[in-house]
Design an enzyme around this catalytic site. Sequence first.
Site, PDB file in Angstrom:
ATOM      1  N   GLY A   1     -72.960  -3.705 -13.587  1.00 16.38           N
ATOM      2  CA  GLY A   1     -72.708  -2.640 -12.626  1.00 16.38           C
ATOM      3  C   GLY A   1     -71.701  -2.998 -11.561  1.00 16.38           C
ATOM      4  O   GLY A   1     -70.899  -2.145 -11.144  1.00 16.38           O
ATOM      5  N   ILE A   2     -71.712  -4.249 -11.081  1.00 16.98           N
ATOM      6  CA  ILE A   2     -70.743  -4.641 -10.057  1.00 16.98           C
ATOM      7  C   ILE A   2     -69.333  -4.542 -10.615  1.00 16.98           C
ATOM      8  O   ILE A   2     -68.418  -4.027  -9.950  1.00 16.98           O
ATOM      9  CB  ILE A   2     -71.023  -6.072  -9.562  1.00 16.98           C
ATOM     10  CG1 ILE A   2     -72.360  -6.125  -8.831  1.00 16.98           C
ATOM     11  CG2 ILE A   2     -69.904  -6.553  -8.636  1.00 16.98           C
ATOM     12  CD1 ILE A   2     -72.813  -7.535  -8.490  1.00 16.98           C
TER      13      ILE A   2
ATOM     14  N   VAL B   1     -68.827 -13.201  -5.943  1.00 17.78           N
ATOM     15  CA  VAL B   1     -69.871 -12.373  -5.338  1.00 17.78           C
ATOM     16  C   VAL B   1     -71.108 -12.362  -6.224  1.00 17.78           C
ATOM     17  O   VAL B   1     -71.949 -11.466  -6.107  1.00 17.78           O
ATOM     18  CB  VAL B   1     -69.375 -10.928  -5.081  1.00 17.78           C
ATOM     19  CG1 VAL B   1     -68.303 -10.894  -4.010  1.00 17.78           C
ATOM     20  CG2 VAL B   1     -68.860 -10.283  -6.377  1.00 17.78           C
TER      21      VAL B   1
ATOM     22  N   ARG C   1     -73.300 -15.652  -8.048  1.00 20.24           N
ATOM     23  CA  ARG C   1     -74.198 -16.728  -7.650  1.00 20.24           C
ATOM     24  C   ARG C   1     -73.385 -17.989  -7.420  1.00 20.24           C
ATOM     25  O   ARG C   1     -72.426 -18.269  -8.152  1.00 20.24           O
ATOM     26  CB  ARG C   1     -75.264 -16.985  -8.725  1.00 20.24           C
ATOM     27  CG  ARG C   1     -76.368 -15.943  -8.758  1.00 20.24           C
ATOM     28  CD  ARG C   1     -77.263 -16.048  -7.536  1.00 20.24           C
ATOM     29  NE  ARG C   1     -78.388 -15.122  -7.565  1.00 20.24           N
ATOM     30  CZ  ARG C   1     -78.385 -13.927  -7.006  1.00 20.24           C
ATOM     31  NH1 ARG C   1     -77.285 -13.489  -6.409  1.00 20.24           N
ATOM     32  NH2 ARG C   1     -79.465 -13.167  -7.053  1.00 20.24           N
TER      33      ARG C   1
ATOM     34  N   HIS D   1     -73.362 -14.565   2.284  1.00 17.31           N
ATOM     35  CA  HIS D   1     -74.126 -13.722   1.356  1.00 17.31           C
ATOM     36  C   HIS D   1     -74.353 -12.332   1.957  1.00 17.31           C
ATOM     37  O   HIS D   1     -75.474 -11.822   2.015  1.00 17.31           O
ATOM     38  CB  HIS D   1     -75.464 -14.362   0.999  1.00 17.31           C
ATOM     39  CG  HIS D   1     -75.943 -14.014  -0.377  1.00 17.31           C
ATOM     40  ND1 HIS D   1     -76.480 -14.935  -1.230  1.00 17.31           N
ATOM     41  CD2 HIS D   1     -75.951 -12.838  -1.049  1.00 17.31           C
ATOM     42  CE1 HIS D   1     -76.819 -14.354  -2.373  1.00 17.31           C
ATOM     43  NE2 HIS D   1     -76.499 -13.068  -2.284  1.00 17.31           N
ATOM     44  N   THR D   2     -73.237 -11.733   2.396  1.00 15.29           N
ATOM     45  CA  THR D   2     -73.310 -10.435   3.077  1.00 15.29           C
ATOM     46  C   THR D   2     -72.625  -9.316   2.304  1.00 15.29           C
ATOM     47  O   THR D   2     -72.369  -8.250   2.859  1.00 15.29           O
ATOM     48  CB  THR D   2     -72.684 -10.531   4.481  1.00 15.29           C
ATOM     49  OG1 THR D   2     -71.367 -11.098   4.389  1.00 15.29           O
ATOM     50  CG2 THR D   2     -73.541 -11.389   5.392  1.00 15.29           C
TER      51      THR D   2
ATOM     52  N   GLU E   1     -76.725 -23.198  -0.841  1.00 24.60           N
ATOM     53  CA  GLU E   1     -76.771 -22.026   0.026  1.00 24.60           C
ATOM     54  C   GLU E   1     -78.086 -22.006   0.797  1.00 24.60           C
ATOM     55  O   GLU E   1     -79.140 -22.141   0.164  1.00 24.60           O
ATOM     56  CB  GLU E   1     -76.629 -20.753  -0.812  1.00 24.60           C
ATOM     57  CG  GLU E   1     -76.473 -19.488  -0.012  1.00 24.60           C
ATOM     58  CD  GLU E   1     -76.190 -18.264  -0.858  1.00 24.60           C
ATOM     59  OE1 GLU E   1     -76.919 -17.263  -0.682  1.00 24.60           O
ATOM     60  OE2 GLU E   1     -75.271 -18.311  -1.691  1.00 24.60           O
TER      61      GLU E   1
ATOM     62  N   ASN F   1     -74.017  -7.632   0.231  1.00 23.62           N
ATOM     63  CA  ASN F   1     -75.053  -6.609   0.378  1.00 23.62           C
ATOM     64  C   ASN F   1     -76.030  -7.111   1.430  1.00 23.62           C
ATOM     65  O   ASN F   1     -76.725  -8.098   1.207  1.00 23.62           O
ATOM     66  CB  ASN F   1     -75.773  -6.373  -0.943  1.00 23.62           C
ATOM     67  CG  ASN F   1     -76.925  -5.407  -0.791  1.00 23.62           C
ATOM     68  OD1 ASN F   1     -76.715  -4.221  -0.538  1.00 23.62           O
ATOM     69  ND2 ASN F   1     -78.140  -5.911  -0.932  1.00 23.62           N
TER      70      ASN F   1
END
Length: 317
Positions: free
Chosen positions: A149-150, A228, A230, A278-279, A259, A281
């Site tokens: 989907g991304i 974006v 992992r 990790h922003t 992380e 989302n």
Amino acid sequence: MPDLHLVPDMPSNPVPVAVLPEGLRPHLLDAVVAGGGEVVAPEEARMLVWTDPNDAAGVSDVLAANPDIEVVQLLWAGVEEFAALGLFDDGRTWLCGKGVYADPVAEHALALSLAGLRGLPGRVTARGWGPQWGTSLIGRRVTVLGGGGITESFLRLLGPFESDVTVVRRSGEPLDGAARVVTPDRTLEALDGADLVVLALALTEDSRGVIDEEALAAMPDHSWLVNVARGQHVVTDDLVTALREGTIAGAGLDVTDPEPLPDDHPLWTLDNAIITPHTANTEAMAVPLVSARVTANVRRLGEDRPLIGPVDPALGY
């Protein structure tokens, strides 16, 4: 729990749903009710909505104690920690958040891409006019690893830039907006000549460390890497070396390994690395998106319709 007596038009047989651990995401209680569900204790539940991404063992314990739960809704696209415990082979229907966050994550991928190619990191800290630099994304060669989907959202955003896009995906099936789609055995070939490489794939044992010294060497020295997905997709030490030595031009990272990235990590010292915590989302962005997914699946379960976002036990996502 919400007072269901105040909710109009409650179905005569609401779907019994447990939302655990309690208190982490209280908005999901309303999401369950909006889908025609009733929030209940786990021993009464037909469906479990699990709210803690860091406690795969916890959901295992709940399910062991409540064998009548049929459906488990996880809220994240990345569910590798749950797969590692073998939970998806228990005969239940497992759902994850695949596709829920695609649009905001794709938007962030585009922002990192443009910032890197246009040389914005250097301009943010500049205190003088300086020389001209920067590369346009228009008409450039873009390689995307991952076909979910991304990637679909990212390709829609790329449309106006008329980029020449190659997608690497397990199935090899075509995607709208991609000039070509290849399978993972052709990854190095897809990296060769790419002006921009974007990682938007699920983390599996096959994809862990997919961007290593060899992969980075296959990319042109003017190429930017954007991740974006992992952090474990990238061998961090190899990336640091590549950025220091100019093997690639730069990297935009919303995820890292480790992380959170420690304050003294060498990536923070590199001018050609953009790091966001990790922003792609955020929790605020996620609230309406994940609430809508929970509402939809509770409603579908009550209506005996196919559920959205099923996990493939064989693939682990």
